[in-house]
Design a protein around this motif. Structure first.
Motif, PDB file in Angstrom:
ATOM      1  N   ALA A 145     104.258  54.819 -62.696  1.00  0.00           N
ATOM      2  CA  ALA A 145     104.144  53.431 -62.266  1.00  0.00           C
ATOM      3  C   ALA A 145     103.225  53.309 -61.058  1.00  0.00           C
ATOM      4  CB  ALA A 145     105.517  52.876 -61.948  1.00  0.00           C
ATOM      5  N   PHE A 146     103.299  54.295 -60.149  1.00  0.00           N
ATOM      6  CA  PHE A 146     102.450  54.272 -58.962  1.00  0.00           C
ATOM      7  C   PHE A 146     100.977  54.392 -59.344  1.00  0.00           C
ATOM      8  CE2 PHE A 146     100.140  56.807 -55.767  1.00  0.00           C
ATOM      9  CZ  PHE A 146     100.231  55.954 -54.674  1.00  0.00           C
ATOM     10  N   LEU A 147     100.671  55.292 -60.275  1.00  0.00           N
ATOM     11  CA  LEU A 147      99.288  55.538 -60.654  1.00  0.00           C
ATOM     12  C   LEU A 147      98.706  54.430 -61.534  1.00  0.00           C
ATOM     13  CD1 LEU A 147      99.428  59.363 -61.445  1.00  0.00           C
ATOM     14  CD2 LEU A 147      98.357  58.278 -59.462  1.00  0.00           C
ATOM     15  N   PHE A 148      99.503  53.952 -62.481  1.00  0.00           N
ATOM     16  CA  PHE A 148      98.967  53.054 -63.496  1.00  0.00           C
ATOM     17  C   PHE A 148      99.479  51.623 -63.397  1.00  0.00           C
ATOM     18  CE2 PHE A 148      99.102  57.369 -65.287  1.00  0.00           C
ATOM     19  CZ  PHE A 148      97.748  57.578 -65.452  1.00  0.00           C
ATOM     20  N   GLY A 149     100.573  51.397 -62.649  1.00  0.00           N
ATOM     21  CA  GLY A 149     101.097  50.050 -62.532  1.00  0.00           C
ATOM     22  C   GLY A 149     101.528  49.492 -63.881  1.00  0.00           C
ATOM     23  N   ASP A 150     101.694  48.190 -63.922  1.00  0.00           N
ATOM     24  CA  ASP A 150     102.023  47.503 -65.174  1.00  0.00           C
ATOM     25  C   ASP A 150     101.456  46.102 -65.108  1.00  0.00           C
ATOM     26  OD1 ASP A 150     102.970  46.662 -67.555  1.00  0.00           O
ATOM     27  OD2 ASP A 150     105.091  46.963 -67.121  1.00  0.00           O
ATOM     28  N   VAL A 151     100.175  46.012 -65.438  1.00  0.00           N
ATOM     29  CA  VAL A 151      99.488  44.728 -65.321  1.00  0.00           C
ATOM     30  C   VAL A 151     100.091  43.676 -66.246  1.00  0.00           C
ATOM     31  CG1 VAL A 151      97.739  45.230 -67.053  1.00  0.00           C
ATOM     32  CG2 VAL A 151      97.178  43.696 -65.154  1.00  0.00           C
ATOM     33  N   LEU A 152     100.755  44.113 -67.313  1.00  0.00           N
ATOM     34  CA  LEU A 152     101.374  43.166 -68.239  1.00  0.00           C
ATOM     35  C   LEU A 152     102.705  42.631 -67.728  1.00  0.00           C
ATOM     36  CD1 LEU A 152     100.619  44.919 -71.661  1.00  0.00           C
ATOM     37  CD2 LEU A 152      99.375  43.052 -70.559  1.00  0.00           C
ATOM     38  N   ALA A 153     103.148  43.154 -66.587  1.00  0.00           N
ATOM     39  CA  ALA A 153     104.408  42.685 -65.997  1.00  0.00           C
ATOM     40  C   ALA A 153     104.173  41.853 -64.742  1.00  0.00           C
ATOM     41  CB  ALA A 153     105.321  43.870 -65.692  1.00  0.00           C
ATOM     42  N   VAL A 154     102.977  41.316 -64.590  1.00  0.00           N
ATOM     43  CA  VAL A 154     102.655  40.488 -63.423  1.00  0.00           C
ATOM     44  C   VAL A 154     103.528  39.239 -63.403  1.00  0.00           C
ATOM     45  CG1 VAL A 154     100.866  39.106 -62.318  1.00  0.00           C
ATOM     46  CG2 VAL A 154     100.296  41.336 -63.293  1.00  0.00           C
ATOM     47  N   ARG A 155     104.097  38.958 -62.231  1.00  0.00           N
ATOM     48  CA  ARG A 155     104.957  37.792 -62.068  1.00  0.00           C
ATOM     49  C   ARG A 155     104.212  36.691 -61.314  1.00  0.00           C
ATOM     50  NH1 ARG A 155     109.304  40.801 -58.599  1.00  0.00           N
ATOM     51  NH2 ARG A 155     107.292  41.290 -57.624  1.00  0.00           N
ATOM     52  N   PRO A 156     104.693  35.453 -61.401  1.00  0.00           N
ATOM     53  CA  PRO A 156     104.057  34.364 -60.639  1.00  0.00           C
ATOM     54  C   PRO A 156     103.985  34.670 -59.144  1.00  0.00           C
ATOM     55  CG  PRO A 156     105.533  33.457 -62.280  1.00  0.00           C
ATOM     56  CD  PRO A 156     105.741  34.938 -62.312  1.00  0.00           C
ATOM     57  N   GLN A 157     105.030  35.299 -58.586  1.00  0.00           N
ATOM     58  CA  GLN A 157     105.023  35.645 -57.167  1.00  0.00           C
ATOM     59  C   GLN A 157     103.909  36.646 -56.855  1.00  0.00           C
ATOM     60  OE1 GLN A 157     106.771  34.335 -54.604  1.00  0.00           O
ATOM     61  NE2 GLN A 157     105.469  35.625 -53.306  1.00  0.00           N
ATOM     62  N   ASP A 158     103.652  37.573 -57.759  1.00  0.00           N
ATOM     63  CA  ASP A 158     102.563  38.529 -57.568  1.00  0.00           C
ATOM     64  C   ASP A 158     101.214  37.812 -57.507  1.00  0.00           C
ATOM     65  OD1 ASP A 158     104.330  40.730 -57.671  1.00  0.00           O
ATOM     66  OD2 ASP A 158     104.249  40.743 -59.865  1.00  0.00           O
ATOM     67  N   LEU A 159     101.058  36.808 -58.355  1.00  0.00           N
ATOM     68  CA  LEU A 159      99.801  36.048 -58.355  1.00  0.00           C
ATOM     69  C   LEU A 159      99.627  35.295 -57.045  1.00  0.00           C
ATOM     70  CD1 LEU A 159      99.808  34.591 -61.994  1.00  0.00           C
ATOM     71  CD2 LEU A 159      98.592  36.600 -61.128  1.00  0.00           C
ATOM     72  N   PHE A 188      98.072  47.360 -55.648  1.00  0.00           N
ATOM     73  CA  PHE A 188      98.587  48.529 -56.352  1.00  0.00           C
ATOM     74  C   PHE A 188      99.927  48.260 -57.024  1.00  0.00           C
ATOM     75  CE2 PHE A 188     101.793  49.261 -53.214  1.00  0.00           C
ATOM     76  CZ  PHE A 188     102.694  50.155 -53.803  1.00  0.00           C
ATOM     77  N   HIS A 189     100.791  47.452 -56.385  1.00  0.00           N
ATOM     78  CA  HIS A 189     102.119  47.211 -56.938  1.00  0.00           C
ATOM     79  C   HIS A 189     102.033  46.462 -58.265  1.00  0.00           C
ATOM     80  CE1 HIS A 189     106.356  46.832 -57.120  1.00  0.00           C
ATOM     81  NE2 HIS A 189     106.404  45.535 -56.866  1.00  0.00           N
ATOM     82  N   VAL A 190     100.938  45.738 -58.441  1.00  0.00           N
ATOM     83  CA  VAL A 190     100.745  44.971 -59.672  1.00  0.00           C
ATOM     84  C   VAL A 190     100.038  45.798 -60.732  1.00  0.00           C
ATOM     85  CG1 VAL A 190      99.698  42.913 -60.665  1.00  0.00           C
ATOM     86  CG2 VAL A 190     100.684  42.819 -58.370  1.00  0.00           C
ATOM     87  N   VAL A 191      98.972  46.497 -60.347  1.00  0.00           N
ATOM     88  CA  VAL A 191      98.125  47.162 -61.341  1.00  0.00           C
ATOM     89  C   VAL A 191      98.013  48.671 -61.158  1.00  0.00           C
ATOM     90  CG1 VAL A 191      96.754  45.107 -61.758  1.00  0.00           C
ATOM     91  CG2 VAL A 191      96.080  46.647 -59.933  1.00  0.00           C
ATOM     92  N   GLY A 192      98.630  49.233 -60.100  1.00  0.00           N
ATOM     93  CA  GLY A 192      98.564  50.674 -59.895  1.00  0.00           C
ATOM     94  C   GLY A 192      97.290  51.101 -59.195  1.00  0.00           C
ATOM     95  N   THR A 193      97.319  52.311 -58.634  1.00  0.00           N
ATOM     96  CA  THR A 193      96.166  52.787 -57.872  1.00  0.00           C
ATOM     97  C   THR A 193      94.955  53.055 -58.754  1.00  0.00           C
ATOM     98  OG1 THR A 193      96.969  55.068 -58.039  1.00  0.00           O
ATOM     99  CG2 THR A 193      97.632  53.808 -56.100  1.00  0.00           C
ATOM    100  N   LEU A 194      95.165  53.432 -60.012  1.00  0.00           N
ATOM    101  CA  LEU A 194      94.041  53.717 -60.903  1.00  0.00           C
ATOM    102  C   LEU A 194      93.157  52.494 -61.096  1.00  0.00           C
ATOM    103  CD1 LEU A 194      92.623  55.676 -62.913  1.00  0.00           C
ATOM    104  CD2 LEU A 194      94.095  54.711 -64.687  1.00  0.00           C
TER     105      LEU A 194
END
Length: 292
Positions: A121-135, A192-198
């Motif tokens: 999760a740290f390296l790759f994140g989860d861009v498909l799990a973006v929440r409104p608060q993240d935006l 990074f928390h949204v999409v990961g460091t990669l």
């Protein structure tokens, strides 16, 4: 063209699109300075150096963002301290801290039963799990990056091409360098928390590098980087949807591919132009004169 729009009929892919676009816009100005100053290795080290803070925050049940920010700040301060030793080059200092911080993070994470999942999760994140608060958080970070980039443009430009001249012009290169480190930290931590460091590193380096091969002025490099990052996000999500690949990694791969395509096209252009091939570089360096 239905295959192109089909993925974006789903709400979570729409949020992923907006998240990727916001990250692209954040990384465009910051990444431009990273590429022009040749500090890509520092960006890589800071991104992966966040692991100890993220791991510790996860184990203690704290905020991952605050943990990442603390680790990134520690990394930046460590680099600044070690570079004071004249016998140690900047790359040596960064490399030592990079390995040390990453090792500490892996040791901390190894105490967790979900070691593999947390590190992935740290390296790759989860861009498909973006929440409104993240935006909303990304939009706030973008506003800060744009404001600071605009206010510090003259100092950043002089620092990128001629640090000594920046000092003679009274542009305080030390403060400008610290501010750029802060912008880099903000871009990495916010994303990074949204999409990961990669994906953060992919969008921080590849689009500005591609744009720098073609644009003759720094603002155009930033705009080009934003465009390349945005297109990479769209194509990456479409490919990921139809091919069943990891979304974040696919977006990063598309961005890097765009760089190599731009580099190949630039090489062909230079062969045709001959001695005038470096004209855009000369034009860009003239911006230092305007810093005065």
């Amino acid at each position: 063209m239905e295959w192109l729009f089909e993925p974006f009929e789903v709400s979570f892919v729409q949020r992923a699109l907006w998240g990727g676009v916001l990250v692209s816009l954040i990384c465009a100005p910051v990444g431009t300075w990273v590429v022009l100053r040749g500090t890509a290795f520092l960006g890589d080290a800071m991104a992966h150096g966040m692991l100890p803070g993220v791991a510790l925050a996860s184990l203690l049940g704290g905020s991952l963002v605050l943990g990442a920010a603390a680790s990134a700040a520690t990394m930046a301060l460590g680099v600044a301290a070690l570079t004071r030793f004249p016998r140690l080059s900047g790359d040596t200092s960064i490399g030592l801290l990079f390995v040390g911080m990453l090792s500490a993070g892996v040791i901390i994470v190894s105490h967790s039963e979900s070691f593999a999942v947390d590190l992935t999760a740290f390296l790759f994140g989860d861009v498909l799990a973006v929440r409104p608060q993240d935006l909303r958080n990304l939009a706030l970070a973008l506003a800060v990056v744009v404001a600071v980039s605009a206010l510090g443009h003259r100092a950043f430009t002089a620092l990128a091409f001629d640090p000594r001249k920046a000092g003679t012009l009274g542009l305080r290169p030390g403060a400008a360098h610290a501010t750029l480190l802060g912008l880099m930290t903000l871009a990495i931590v916010a994303s990074f928390h949204v999409v990961g460091t990669l994906l953060v590193l992919g969008l921080l380096i590849a689009p500005p590098a591609a744009a720098a091969l073609w644009a003759g002025r720094i603002p155009l490099v930033m705009l080009g980087a934003a465009a390349v990052g945005t297109v990479s996000t769209v194509l990456g999500l479409v490919i990921s949807w139809h091919a069943g690949t990891a979304a974040g990694a696919t977006i990063a791969a598309v961005a890097v591919t765009a760089f190599f395509l731009a580099a190949g096209a630039a090489a062909l252009r230079d062969l045709r132009r001959g001695p005038t091939a470096a004209a855009h570089e000369t034009t860009m360096e003239r911006e230092v004169e305007h810093a005065s």
